[in-house]
Scaffold this motif. Structure first.
Motif, PDB file in Angstrom:
ATOM      1  N   TRP A 214      30.690  36.972  37.050  1.00 36.03           N
ATOM      2  CA  TRP A 214      30.445  35.778  37.876  1.00 36.03           C
ATOM      3  C   TRP A 214      31.045  34.492  37.311  1.00 36.03           C
ATOM      4  O   TRP A 214      31.616  33.699  38.085  1.00 36.03           O
ATOM      5  CB  TRP A 214      28.954  35.602  38.150  1.00 36.03           C
ATOM      6  CG  TRP A 214      28.278  36.663  38.969  1.00 36.03           C
ATOM      7  CD1 TRP A 214      26.968  37.018  38.906  1.00 36.03           C
ATOM      8  CD2 TRP A 214      28.831  37.483  40.024  1.00 36.03           C
ATOM      9  NE1 TRP A 214      26.654  38.007  39.805  1.00 36.03           N
ATOM     10  CE2 TRP A 214      27.793  38.308  40.515  1.00 36.03           C
ATOM     11  CE3 TRP A 214      30.101  37.603  40.582  1.00 36.03           C
ATOM     12  CZ2 TRP A 214      27.986  39.229  41.542  1.00 36.03           C
ATOM     13  CZ3 TRP A 214      30.299  38.532  41.603  1.00 36.03           C
ATOM     14  CH2 TRP A 214      29.258  39.322  42.074  1.00 36.03           C
ATOM     15  N   PRO A 215      30.965  34.208  36.003  1.00 38.99           N
ATOM     16  CA  PRO A 215      31.602  32.974  35.530  1.00 38.99           C
ATOM     17  C   PRO A 215      33.098  32.927  35.810  1.00 38.99           C
ATOM     18  O   PRO A 215      33.635  31.876  36.175  1.00 38.99           O
ATOM     19  CB  PRO A 215      31.315  32.976  34.026  1.00 38.99           C
ATOM     20  CG  PRO A 215      30.077  33.782  33.882  1.00 38.99           C
ATOM     21  CD  PRO A 215      30.200  34.859  34.923  1.00 38.99           C
ATOM     22  N   HIS A 216      33.789  34.049  35.638  1.00 37.58           N
ATOM     23  CA  HIS A 216      35.228  34.091  35.927  1.00 37.58           C
ATOM     24  C   HIS A 216      35.471  33.811  37.409  1.00 37.58           C
ATOM     25  O   HIS A 216      36.411  33.084  37.766  1.00 37.58           O
ATOM     26  CB  HIS A 216      35.799  35.462  35.557  1.00 37.58           C
ATOM     27  CG  HIS A 216      35.776  35.747  34.089  1.00 37.58           C
ATOM     28  ND1 HIS A 216      36.728  35.260  33.215  1.00 37.58           N
ATOM     29  CD2 HIS A 216      34.921  36.487  33.332  1.00 37.58           C
ATOM     30  CE1 HIS A 216      36.465  35.675  31.996  1.00 37.58           C
ATOM     31  NE2 HIS A 216      35.369  36.418  32.037  1.00 37.58           N
ATOM     32  N   LEU A 217      34.635  34.385  38.259  1.00 41.57           N
ATOM     33  CA  LEU A 217      34.775  34.162  39.699  1.00 41.57           C
ATOM     34  C   LEU A 217      34.574  32.686  40.042  1.00 41.57           C
ATOM     35  O   LEU A 217      35.387  32.080  40.751  1.00 41.57           O
ATOM     36  CB  LEU A 217      33.749  35.020  40.443  1.00 41.57           C
ATOM     37  CG  LEU A 217      33.664  34.818  41.960  1.00 41.57           C
ATOM     38  CD1 LEU A 217      34.897  35.377  42.651  1.00 41.57           C
ATOM     39  CD2 LEU A 217      32.390  35.466  42.514  1.00 41.57           C
ATOM     40  N   TRP A 218      33.488  32.099  39.543  1.00 39.32           N
ATOM     41  CA  TRP A 218      33.165  30.709  39.868  1.00 39.32           C
ATOM     42  C   TRP A 218      34.181  29.736  39.264  1.00 39.32           C
ATOM     43  O   TRP A 218      34.582  28.775  39.919  1.00 39.32           O
ATOM     44  CB  TRP A 218      31.764  30.377  39.376  1.00 39.32           C
ATOM     45  CG  TRP A 218      30.677  31.077  40.131  1.00 39.32           C
ATOM     46  CD1 TRP A 218      30.690  31.452  41.445  1.00 39.32           C
ATOM     47  CD2 TRP A 218      29.406  31.511  39.615  1.00 39.32           C
ATOM     48  NE1 TRP A 218      29.513  32.077  41.783  1.00 39.32           N
ATOM     49  CE2 TRP A 218      28.700  32.124  40.690  1.00 39.32           C
ATOM     50  CE3 TRP A 218      28.786  31.429  38.369  1.00 39.32           C
ATOM     51  CZ2 TRP A 218      27.407  32.649  40.530  1.00 39.32           C
ATOM     52  CZ3 TRP A 218      27.513  31.941  38.213  1.00 39.32           C
ATOM     53  CH2 TRP A 218      26.838  32.551  39.281  1.00 39.32           C
ATOM     54  N   GLN A 219      34.581  29.985  38.028  1.00 38.10           N
ATOM     55  CA  GLN A 219      35.578  29.113  37.410  1.00 38.10           C
ATOM     56  C   GLN A 219      36.877  29.103  38.211  1.00 38.10           C
ATOM     57  O   GLN A 219      37.604  28.107  38.230  1.00 38.10           O
ATOM     58  CB  GLN A 219      35.874  29.578  35.981  1.00 38.10           C
ATOM     59  CG  GLN A 219      34.766  29.354  34.984  1.00 38.10           C
ATOM     60  CD  GLN A 219      35.098  29.930  33.620  1.00 38.10           C
ATOM     61  OE1 GLN A 219      36.236  30.334  33.362  1.00 38.10           O
ATOM     62  NE2 GLN A 219      34.119  29.992  32.735  1.00 38.10           N
ATOM     63  N   PRO A 300      35.446  30.148  27.680  1.00 34.48           N
ATOM     64  CA  PRO A 300      36.812  29.752  28.053  1.00 34.48           C
ATOM     65  C   PRO A 300      36.858  29.508  29.559  1.00 34.48           C
ATOM     66  O   PRO A 300      36.138  30.160  30.329  1.00 34.48           O
ATOM     67  CB  PRO A 300      37.649  30.969  27.663  1.00 34.48           C
ATOM     68  CG  PRO A 300      36.834  31.680  26.629  1.00 34.48           C
ATOM     69  CD  PRO A 300      35.401  31.456  27.018  1.00 34.48           C
ATOM     70  N   GLY A 301      37.702  28.575  29.972  1.00 35.51           N
ATOM     71  CA  GLY A 301      37.732  28.225  31.380  1.00 35.51           C
ATOM     72  C   GLY A 301      39.122  28.185  31.964  1.00 35.51           C
ATOM     73  O   GLY A 301      40.114  28.521  31.304  1.00 35.51           O
ATOM     74  N   THR A 302      39.184  27.769  33.198  1.00 33.71           N
ATOM     75  CA  THR A 302      40.460  27.613  33.876  1.00 33.71           C
ATOM     76  C   THR A 302      40.430  26.300  34.646  1.00 33.71           C
ATOM     77  O   THR A 302      39.416  25.945  35.252  1.00 33.71           O
ATOM     78  CB  THR A 302      40.752  28.800  34.816  1.00 33.71           C
ATOM     79  OG1 THR A 302      42.033  28.648  35.401  1.00 33.71           O
ATOM     80  CG2 THR A 302      39.721  28.938  35.914  1.00 33.71           C
ATOM     81  N   ASP A 303      41.523  25.554  34.571  1.00 34.27           N
ATOM     82  CA  ASP A 303      41.613  24.238  35.221  1.00 34.27           C
ATOM     83  C   ASP A 303      40.462  23.330  34.815  1.00 34.27           C
ATOM     84  O   ASP A 303      39.937  22.551  35.627  1.00 34.27           O
ATOM     85  CB  ASP A 303      41.645  24.395  36.744  1.00 34.27           C
ATOM     86  CG  ASP A 303      42.905  25.101  37.230  1.00 34.27           C
ATOM     87  OD1 ASP A 303      43.958  24.931  36.578  1.00 34.27           O
ATOM     88  OD2 ASP A 303      42.837  25.820  38.247  1.00 34.27           O
ATOM     89  N   GLY A 304      40.056  23.427  33.568  1.00 28.08           N
ATOM     90  CA  GLY A 304      38.997  22.568  33.055  1.00 28.08           C
ATOM     91  C   GLY A 304      37.593  22.964  33.449  1.00 28.08           C
ATOM     92  O   GLY A 304      36.624  22.284  33.098  1.00 28.08           O
ATOM     93  N   ASN A 305      37.450  24.077  34.166  1.00 24.57           N
ATOM     94  CA  ASN A 305      36.138  24.545  34.600  1.00 24.57           C
ATOM     95  C   ASN A 305      35.622  25.591  33.613  1.00 24.57           C
ATOM     96  O   ASN A 305      36.237  26.650  33.453  1.00 24.57           O
ATOM     97  CB  ASN A 305      36.235  25.137  36.015  1.00 24.57           C
ATOM     98  CG  ASN A 305      34.879  25.527  36.585  1.00 24.57           C
ATOM     99  OD1 ASN A 305      33.933  25.807  35.866  1.00 24.57           O
ATOM    100  ND2 ASN A 305      34.788  25.553  37.903  1.00 24.57           N
ATOM    101  N   HIS A 306      34.502  25.301  32.948  1.00 22.40           N
ATOM    102  CA  HIS A 306      33.932  26.213  31.950  1.00 22.40           C
ATOM    103  C   HIS A 306      32.566  26.723  32.407  1.00 22.40           C
ATOM    104  O   HIS A 306      31.653  26.920  31.597  1.00 22.40           O
ATOM    105  CB  HIS A 306      33.819  25.507  30.602  1.00 22.40           C
ATOM    106  CG  HIS A 306      35.135  25.128  30.014  1.00 22.40           C
ATOM    107  ND1 HIS A 306      35.871  25.967  29.196  1.00 22.40           N
ATOM    108  CD2 HIS A 306      35.896  24.008  30.178  1.00 22.40           C
ATOM    109  CE1 HIS A 306      37.002  25.374  28.848  1.00 22.40           C
ATOM    110  NE2 HIS A 306      37.047  24.191  29.433  1.00 22.40           N
ATOM    111  N   GLU A 307      32.452  26.956  33.696  1.00 25.09           N
ATOM    112  CA  GLU A 307      31.164  27.349  34.264  1.00 25.09           C
ATOM    113  C   GLU A 307      30.630  28.633  33.629  1.00 25.09           C
ATOM    114  O   GLU A 307      31.388  29.541  33.273  1.00 25.09           O
ATOM    115  CB  GLU A 307      31.293  27.525  35.780  1.00 25.09           C
ATOM    116  CG  GLU A 307      29.960  27.693  36.467  1.00 25.09           C
ATOM    117  CD  GLU A 307      30.027  27.398  37.957  1.00 25.09           C
ATOM    118  OE1 GLU A 307      29.012  27.616  38.630  1.00 25.09           O
ATOM    119  OE2 GLU A 307      31.091  26.964  38.440  1.00 25.09           O
TER     120      GLU A 307
END
Length: 433
Positions: A214-219, A300-307
């Protein structure tokens, strides 16, 4: 305590209850705050946590001599509380308060047996905003009724084993790590000759497998459900890209230890065989006991999103058609989840504090010194921006996603096809409720 998140869906039984309310007991509709009241409280705890709650209940009783509180775990295990609650509904003999897994929230609201404390939590001195967004949304599963107060909050963060990093000469993770940084480090940290892996992931197909996705999906901008909450949305381009990323690490790079058990990856991390794992505060005590050298950062996040993902649980309140019991059950749980009492319970047992205002308290800072990384996880609560769905049918959705992820990470099938198949099974589960 703390309850492992992998256990949160073990009670998959449907909550089917009779909505009849008549049981021969007169309904009390006029509030008398001085009337003697006896509350039943199913704690879902054992051992030290149960003892702490008994002490706190005793303190509340001394402050309010007209109130007595009967505490018990409620069932032989926390997972069995859902069935026990269903039986109590049928017998019209519900507890006033019960610990419940957050994943049960929608089912419990749908039962028609919960209190609605929306007006109470809106009072300014409750400071409802101090609970995490995920916890508030779990307590208000459909957005219409607030069925209880948060009982336990958590989130997953990135643990890194400093011994493995030092041995490989790799720089430690930083809070601004991207997916690419994470993948590159995992590849560099993997040493097949010494059976050391850069990362670990559960492929048991359980909720442990699912909620790590889920974090990968939301990020990546994806959602678990569509706007109606009645259909899945995870088989989107965002979901396919997220699973493709994990597949590249597991299948192409071979940098991931694939755990069939949900538990071995933490043991291998503790024994310096896995460099990184994503997990929660329940791991800290075991790592301290093992003497493992480790650090913790946000994911770790993507586009600054570390949800991150959180699995809050609740002190759920039930309607026994007695306004005095309802009043005092609400007052007790409100008191129990205040910063002063929470420091004597959640903080004392090594959980994250329920409220943001506790982050700088002396009690929490002392616990964070005992359990390094606890303060990082507390700060990471701000990244818990989505609540894990609590809709009826989530159990079936979780099983479908977990099975898809497990197969793909073991090189079976493509992310797109696997998620599309999972979406069909998930939508069926959501329709059935």
């Amino acid at each position: 305590m703390p309850v492992p998140r992998r256990a949160a869906l073990a009670a998959a039984a449907l909550l089917t209850v009779s909505l009849a309310t008549g049981c021969g007991k007169p309904e009390i509709t006029v509030l008398d705050t001085a009337a003697k009241v006896h509350l039943t409280f199913w704690t879902g705890q054992s051992d030290d946590a149960q003892s702490l709650l008994e002490e706190l209940a005793g303190e509340f009783e001394r402050q309010h001599p007209n109130v007595s509180i009967d505490l018990s775990p409620g069932a032989s295990s926390t997972e069995e509380l859902l069935q026990k609650l269903a039986a109590s509904f049928a017998a019209n003999d519900s507890p006033d308060i019960s610990y419940t897994f957050g994943s049960w929230a929608s089912q419990l609201e749908r039962s028609g047996r919960t209190l609605d404390i929306t007006d109470e939590v809106a009072e300014p001195d409750v400071h409802w905003e101090e609970f995490t967004q995920a916890a508030r949304e779990t307590a208000r599963p459909t957005g219409r009724r607030t069925i209880g107060f948060p009982a336990v909050v958590d989130n997953i963060s990135l643990f890194y084993n400093t011994t493995v990093f030092d041995r490989a000469g790799v720089a430690y993770p930083t809070p601004d790590w991207t997916w690419d940084d994470f993948r590159a480090a995992a590849r560099e940290l993997t040493d097949p000759a010494n059976q050391t892996y850069g990362y670990a992931y559960s492929v048991s197909g359980s909720e442990e497998t699912t909620w790590q996705l889920w974090p990968h999906l939301w990020q990546n901008g994806g959602e678990v459900l569509d706007g109606s909450g009645k259909r899945s949305a995870f088989a989107s381009p965002a979901g396919v890209e997220a699973l493709s990323f994990l597949r590249a690490m597991a299948v192409d790079d071979r940098s991931v230890y694939l755990d069939q058990t949900d538990t071995k990856f933490a043991q291998l991390f503790a024994s310096d065989r896995v460099a990184m794992m994503t997990s929660g505060p329940w791991e800290l005590s075991a790592l301290k006991t093992a003497g493992t050298s480790y650090g913790v950062v946000q994911l770790p996040g993507t586009d600054g999103n570390h949800e991150t993902v959180s699995g809050p649980d609740l002190w759920t309140l039930f309607d026994n058609h007695d306004v005095n019991r309802a009043y005092w059950a609400t007052q007790f749980t409100r008191w129990l989840t205040s910063p002063e009492q929470d420091e004597k319970f959640n903080v004392a047992v090594g959980n994250l504090p329920l409220r943001s205002s506790e982050a700088t308290s002396e009690a929490f800072l002392a616990q964070a010194r005992e359990l390094p990384g606890l303060d990082v996880m507390q700060a990471n609560a701000a990244n818990a921006k989505h609540s894990r769905p609590t809709v009826p049918g989530y159990n079936g959705l979780s099983e479908a996603v977990g099975d898809a992820v497990a197969h793909v990470l073991q090189g079976q099938g493509t992310p797109q096809a696997a998620l599309q198949d999972a979406a069909q099974a998930a939508d069926k589960a959501l329709r059935q409720g």
